[in-house]
Enzyme design. Sequence first.
Site, PDB file in Angstrom:
ATOM      1  N   GLU A 260       0.840  -1.196   0.000  1.00 36.87           N
ATOM      2  CA  GLU A 260       0.000   0.000   0.000  1.00 36.87           C
ATOM      3  C   GLU A 260       0.875   1.246   0.000  1.00 36.87           C
ATOM      4  O   GLU A 260       1.859   1.293   0.736  1.00 36.87           O
ATOM      5  CB  GLU A 260      -0.925  -0.009   1.226  1.00 36.87           C
ATOM      6  CG  GLU A 260      -1.891  -1.186   1.222  1.00 36.87           C
ATOM      7  CD  GLU A 260      -2.825  -1.195   2.415  1.00 36.87           C
ATOM      8  OE1 GLU A 260      -2.762  -0.261   3.243  1.00 36.87           O
ATOM      9  OE2 GLU A 260      -3.627  -2.126   2.536  1.00 36.87           O
ATOM     10  N   HIS A 278      -7.980   1.306   1.800  1.00 40.40           N
ATOM     11  CA  HIS A 278      -7.850   1.052   3.243  1.00 40.40           C
ATOM     12  C   HIS A 278      -8.626   2.089   4.060  1.00 40.40           C
ATOM     13  O   HIS A 278      -8.078   2.748   4.953  1.00 40.40           O
ATOM     14  CB  HIS A 278      -6.380   1.037   3.663  1.00 40.40           C
ATOM     15  CG  HIS A 278      -6.114   0.041   4.757  1.00 40.40           C
ATOM     16  ND1 HIS A 278      -5.045  -0.827   4.738  1.00 40.40           N
ATOM     17  CD2 HIS A 278      -6.778  -0.223   5.906  1.00 40.40           C
ATOM     18  CE1 HIS A 278      -5.061  -1.575   5.829  1.00 40.40           C
ATOM     19  NE2 HIS A 278      -6.104  -1.228   6.549  1.00 40.40           N
TER      20      HIS A 278
END
Length: 316
Positions: A260, A278
């Site tokens: 990420e 997220h």
Amino acid sequence: MTNVLILSPSFGKWSAGPAEVLADAGLTLCRPSRPGPLTSAQVRDELDGMAAVVVGLDEVDAEAISTATDLRVIAKHGVGVDNIDVAAAAARGIRVVNVPNANAEAVADLVLGLMLNLMRRIGDADASIRRGEWETFAGPELGELTVGIVGYGRIGRAVGRRAAAFGTRLVAFDPYAPADSFGETERAGSIAELLECSDLVTLHMPGGGPPIIGAEQLRLLEGGYLINAARGDLVDEAAVAGALAEGTLRGYAADAFTREPLRDSPLLGAPNTILTPHIGAFSHATNARMGTSVARDVVAVLRAETPAHEVLPPDA
């Protein structure tokens, strides 16, 4: 002057309360010189003169804190501390805190939204209209399905309560959950057993190990849906993308990824996916609770008091 480095971009983003807790304690809030998530070397460069750091997905390993002579507390603005070397921090007398109970309802809300979007293809229908089309999309009703929940802690149970309201059959696997926590939810003896009887599976276990869903497990879920709003390393993303391309997996939704921000992932080109950055904990109420909890624990440690949510090394 006592400085607190705020690396988490969502700390106090929708509430002034968390920053006020720190300011009222006489602490000075500092921001990093670059956007995150930061690498270990970048974190190390930012920690000079900092008594505390509030982190999101930044890499806080032994090397990152090796020269931080003033650092007394590392606060995770969230639950999982897999990006923090807790043992290395403890060895240097640095305490680690997190927020274990604040985001269950917010994550469960998002998961329910992902379920409905996957089955009814809401995003696809919206995109179709914006292209000037009038295509119809059909899918199953949630009440028709058996929903399997892997990990039946606070978040898993919150997802179960929401799905049960649709008349859904629920099956859960969690070897650590007490028997009385399952209620009317059926208890599977293994992940394989759960996959074989489920139409849609949602993951709510901690990461940090090898994937629990790979090609072999996806074959057991053939024709079903999969949701991962927990940790990216719970799934083999290449295997998921392959199953989607072959049509053996009907849909995949993820709010967590192996790397990420998401870059060069096979999921980006896979069909029938919903990918979110997220955002599971990003409700206004949860953001305020998480930030306030972290801020209070930072203040407690700096005052030589016991924090409410300390994370200890596994061998402590």
